[in-house]
Design an enzyme around this catalytic site. Structure first.
Site, mmCIF file in Angstrom:
data_model
loop_
_atom_site.group_PDB
_atom_site.id
_atom_site.type_symbol
_atom_site.label_atom_id
_atom_site.label_comp_id
_atom_site.label_asym_id
_atom_site.label_seq_id
_atom_site.Cartn_x
_atom_site.Cartn_y
_atom_site.Cartn_z
ATOM 1 N N ALA A 1 -16.223 -10.118 26.827
ATOM 2 C CA ALA A 1 -16.092 -10.905 25.601
ATOM 3 C C ALA A 1 -16.576 -10.077 24.426
ATOM 4 C CB ALA A 1 -16.899 -12.207 25.702
ATOM 5 N N ASP A 2 -16.101 -10.441 23.247
ATOM 6 C CA ASP A 2 -16.594 -9.802 22.037
ATOM 7 C C ASP A 2 -16.522 -10.801 20.894
ATOM 8 O OD1 ASP A 2 -16.761 -7.730 19.676
ATOM 9 O OD2 ASP A 2 -17.233 -6.644 21.521
ATOM 10 N N GLN A 3 -17.235 -10.487 19.842
ATOM 11 C CA GLN A 3 -17.307 -11.389 18.693
ATOM 12 C C GLN A 3 -17.306 -10.563 17.415
ATOM 13 O OE1 GLN A 3 -21.076 -13.632 17.842
ATOM 14 N NE2 GLN A 3 -19.785 -15.413 18.260
#
Length: 208
Positions: A84-86
Protein backbone atom coordinates in the site's frame (compact mmCIF):
# COMPACT_ATOMS: atom_id res chain seq x y z
CA UNK A 1 4.83 -21.43 8.50
CA UNK A 2 1.37 -22.96 7.99
CA UNK A 3 -1.58 -20.87 9.15
CA UNK A 4 -5.17 -21.94 9.65
CA UNK A 5 -8.05 -20.08 11.27
CA UNK A 6 -11.76 -19.78 10.68
CA UNK A 7 -11.42 -16.71 8.44
CA UNK A 8 -8.09 -16.96 6.63
CA UNK A 9 -8.14 -19.68 3.96
CA UNK A 10 -4.59 -19.43 2.61
CA UNK A 11 -2.07 -21.99 3.84
CA UNK A 12 0.49 -19.27 4.61
CA UNK A 13 0.25 -15.73 6.00
CA UNK A 14 -0.29 -12.70 3.83
CA UNK A 15 3.01 -10.97 3.13
CA UNK A 16 2.78 -7.26 3.89
CA UNK A 17 5.28 -5.35 1.76
CA UNK A 18 5.49 -2.45 4.20
CA UNK A 19 7.26 -1.48 7.37
CA UNK A 20 4.14 0.29 8.65
CA UNK A 21 3.17 -0.88 12.13
CA UNK A 22 -0.26 0.70 11.66
CA UNK A 23 -0.99 -1.33 8.51
CA UNK A 24 0.22 -4.54 10.14
CA UNK A 25 -1.91 -3.95 13.23
CA UNK A 26 -5.01 -3.15 11.13
CA UNK A 27 -4.69 -6.43 9.25
CA UNK A 28 -3.98 -8.47 12.37
CA UNK A 29 -6.98 -6.94 14.18
CA UNK A 30 -9.14 -8.00 11.21
CA UNK A 31 -7.99 -11.61 11.55
CA UNK A 32 -5.39 -11.63 8.79
CA UNK A 33 -2.14 -13.45 9.65
CA UNK A 34 0.70 -11.26 8.42
CA UNK A 35 4.36 -11.69 7.62
CA UNK A 36 6.21 -8.40 7.08
CA UNK A 37 8.80 -8.03 4.34
CA UNK A 38 9.84 -4.49 3.49
CA UNK A 39 10.36 -3.81 -0.22
CA UNK A 40 13.63 -2.42 -1.50
CA UNK A 41 12.64 0.19 -4.06
CA UNK A 42 13.53 3.82 -4.69
CA UNK A 43 10.12 5.44 -4.21
CA UNK A 44 11.22 8.81 -5.54
CA UNK A 45 12.58 7.17 -8.70
CA UNK A 46 9.15 5.63 -9.28
CA UNK A 47 7.31 8.81 -8.43
CA UNK A 48 9.41 11.45 -10.21
CA UNK A 49 8.56 10.63 -13.86
CA UNK A 50 4.88 10.32 -12.95
CA UNK A 51 4.89 13.76 -11.33
CA UNK A 52 6.59 15.21 -14.43
CA UNK A 53 3.83 13.68 -16.56
CA UNK A 54 1.20 15.26 -14.25
CA UNK A 55 -0.24 11.86 -13.32
CA UNK A 56 -2.98 12.31 -10.67
CA UNK A 57 -1.88 11.76 -7.08
CA UNK A 58 -4.15 8.75 -6.50
CA UNK A 59 -2.62 7.01 -9.52
CA UNK A 60 0.87 7.76 -8.18
CA UNK A 61 -0.07 6.10 -4.89
CA UNK A 62 -1.29 3.08 -6.87
CA UNK A 63 1.93 2.96 -8.91
CA UNK A 64 4.05 3.06 -5.76
CA UNK A 65 1.96 0.31 -4.16
CA UNK A 66 2.33 -1.80 -7.30
CA UNK A 67 6.11 -1.33 -7.40
CA UNK A 68 6.37 -2.43 -3.77
CA UNK A 69 4.08 -5.42 -4.24
CA UNK A 70 5.91 -6.69 -7.34
CA UNK A 71 9.32 -6.18 -5.75
CA UNK A 72 8.43 -8.53 -2.91
CA UNK A 73 6.25 -10.88 -4.99
CA UNK A 74 9.09 -11.57 -7.41
CA UNK A 75 11.22 -12.65 -4.46
CA UNK A 76 8.51 -14.86 -2.91
CA UNK A 77 6.95 -17.01 -5.67
CA UNK A 78 3.58 -18.49 -4.84
CA UNK A 79 2.96 -16.16 -1.91
CA UNK A 80 0.19 -13.58 -1.70
CA UNK A 81 1.65 -10.10 -1.23
CA UNK A 82 -0.08 -6.87 -0.19
CA UNK A 83 1.47 -3.43 -0.59
CA UNK A 84 0.00 0.00 0.00
CA UNK A 85 1.01 3.61 -0.39
CA UNK A 86 -0.40 7.01 0.40
CA UNK A 87 0.07 10.43 -1.13
CA UNK A 88 -0.95 13.80 0.29
CA UNK A 89 -1.84 16.76 -1.90
CA UNK A 90 -2.90 20.27 -1.03
CA UNK A 91 -3.84 22.73 -3.77
CA UNK A 92 -1.98 20.64 -6.33
CA UNK A 93 1.23 20.33 -4.29
CA UNK A 94 2.41 16.86 -3.26
CA UNK A 95 3.90 16.41 0.21
CA UNK A 96 6.37 13.73 1.39
CA UNK A 97 7.33 12.47 4.84
CA UNK A 98 9.21 15.20 6.74
CA UNK A 99 12.90 14.54 7.23
CA UNK A 100 13.23 16.27 10.61
CA UNK A 101 11.24 18.15 13.25
CA UNK A 102 11.67 21.46 11.44
CA UNK A 103 10.27 20.00 8.22
CA UNK A 104 7.36 18.45 10.16
CA UNK A 105 6.49 21.81 11.70
CA UNK A 106 6.74 23.45 8.28
CA UNK A 107 4.37 20.91 6.72
CA UNK A 108 1.80 21.35 9.47
CA UNK A 109 2.04 25.14 9.15
CA UNK A 110 1.43 24.86 5.38
CA UNK A 111 -1.60 22.62 5.90
CA UNK A 112 -3.08 24.63 8.80
CA UNK A 113 -6.40 26.27 7.97
CA UNK A 114 -6.62 24.43 4.64
CA UNK A 115 -8.15 21.26 3.22
CA UNK A 116 -5.87 18.57 1.86
CA UNK A 117 -6.44 15.15 0.33
CA UNK A 118 -5.02 11.79 1.35
CA UNK A 119 -4.95 9.20 -1.43
CA UNK A 120 -4.46 5.60 -0.24
CA UNK A 121 -3.94 2.72 -2.65
CA UNK A 122 -3.27 -1.00 -2.35
CA UNK A 123 -2.15 -3.78 -4.67
CA UNK A 124 -2.32 -7.54 -4.12
CA UNK A 125 0.18 -9.58 -6.12
CA UNK A 126 1.18 -13.19 -6.64
CA UNK A 127 4.04 -14.62 -8.71
CA UNK A 128 5.20 -11.20 -9.83
CA UNK A 129 1.84 -10.02 -11.18
CA UNK A 130 -0.84 -7.75 -9.68
CA UNK A 131 -4.14 -9.58 -9.11
CA UNK A 132 -6.22 -6.92 -7.35
CA UNK A 133 -5.96 -3.22 -6.59
CA UNK A 134 -7.95 -0.34 -5.17
CA UNK A 135 -7.67 3.29 -4.14
CA UNK A 136 -9.62 5.70 -1.97
CA UNK A 137 -9.38 9.39 -1.08
CA UNK A 138 -10.14 11.27 2.13
CA UNK A 139 -10.43 15.04 2.62
CA UNK A 140 -8.91 16.54 5.77
CA UNK A 141 -9.39 20.10 6.99
CA UNK A 142 -6.86 21.31 9.53
CA UNK A 143 -7.82 24.04 11.94
CA UNK A 144 -5.87 27.29 12.06
CA UNK A 145 -2.76 26.79 14.19
CA UNK A 146 -0.18 29.19 15.54
CA UNK A 147 3.53 28.45 15.63
CA UNK A 148 3.57 27.90 19.39
CA UNK A 149 0.96 25.13 19.19
CA UNK A 150 2.68 23.52 16.21
CA UNK A 151 5.99 23.51 18.10
CA UNK A 152 4.29 22.00 21.17
CA UNK A 153 2.66 19.30 19.05
CA UNK A 154 5.89 18.32 17.30
CA UNK A 155 7.70 18.16 20.66
CA UNK A 156 4.97 15.98 22.17
CA UNK A 157 4.74 13.43 19.37
CA UNK A 158 8.51 13.17 18.94
CA UNK A 159 9.80 10.83 16.19
CA UNK A 160 6.23 9.93 15.20
CA UNK A 161 6.03 13.29 13.41
CA UNK A 162 8.52 11.93 10.87
CA UNK A 163 6.76 8.63 10.20
CA UNK A 164 3.80 9.99 8.20
CA UNK A 165 3.36 12.50 5.42
CA UNK A 166 1.89 15.68 6.84
CA UNK A 167 3.60 15.11 10.18
CA UNK A 168 0.54 13.67 11.93
CA UNK A 169 -1.27 10.46 12.83
CA UNK A 170 -5.01 10.98 13.17
CA UNK A 171 -5.30 8.03 15.56
CA UNK A 172 -3.12 9.84 18.11
CA UNK A 173 -2.38 13.43 19.04
CA UNK A 174 -2.81 14.35 15.39
CA UNK A 175 -6.55 14.49 16.01
CA UNK A 176 -5.86 17.75 17.85
CA UNK A 177 -4.95 19.39 14.53
CA UNK A 178 -8.24 18.94 12.69
CA UNK A 179 -11.60 20.63 12.28
CA UNK A 180 -13.24 18.11 9.94
CA UNK A 181 -12.46 14.80 8.26
CA UNK A 182 -14.30 13.33 5.27
CA UNK A 183 -13.51 9.75 4.36
CA UNK A 184 -12.98 6.24 5.64
CA UNK A 185 -10.90 6.05 8.81
CA UNK A 186 -8.85 3.10 7.52
CA UNK A 187 -8.06 5.02 4.35
CA UNK A 188 -6.77 7.92 6.42
CA UNK A 189 -4.51 5.53 8.35
CA UNK A 190 -2.92 4.42 5.07
CA UNK A 191 -4.77 1.27 4.00
CA UNK A 192 -8.26 1.01 2.45
CA UNK A 193 -8.91 -1.98 4.69
CA UNK A 194 -12.53 -2.68 3.74
CA UNK A 195 -11.60 -2.74 0.05
CA UNK A 196 -8.64 -5.02 0.83
CA UNK A 197 -10.90 -7.44 2.72
CA UNK A 198 -13.40 -7.43 -0.14
CA UNK A 199 -10.61 -8.21 -2.63
CA UNK A 200 -9.32 -11.05 -0.43
CA UNK A 201 -12.82 -12.53 -0.28
CA UNK A 202 -13.17 -12.27 -4.06
CA UNK A 203 -9.85 -14.10 -4.44
CA UNK A 204 -11.02 -16.89 -2.15
CA UNK A 205 -8.49 -16.07 0.58
CA UNK A 206 -11.08 -15.14 3.21
CA UNK A 207 -14.28 -16.81 4.35
CA UNK A 208 -17.33 -15.16 2.81
Amino acid sequence: MIISNSLWLEAQPLILASGSTTRREMLAAAGIPVEVLKPEIDERAVEHPLVEQHVPADQIAAALACAKALSVSNARPGRLVLAADQTLTCDGITFHKPVDDFAAAEQIAELAGRTHELHSAFVLARDGAPIAEGRETARMTMRSLDSDFIGLYVDLVGPAALSSVGGYQLEGLGAQLFDTVEGNHFTILGLPLLAVLAALRDLGCLAR
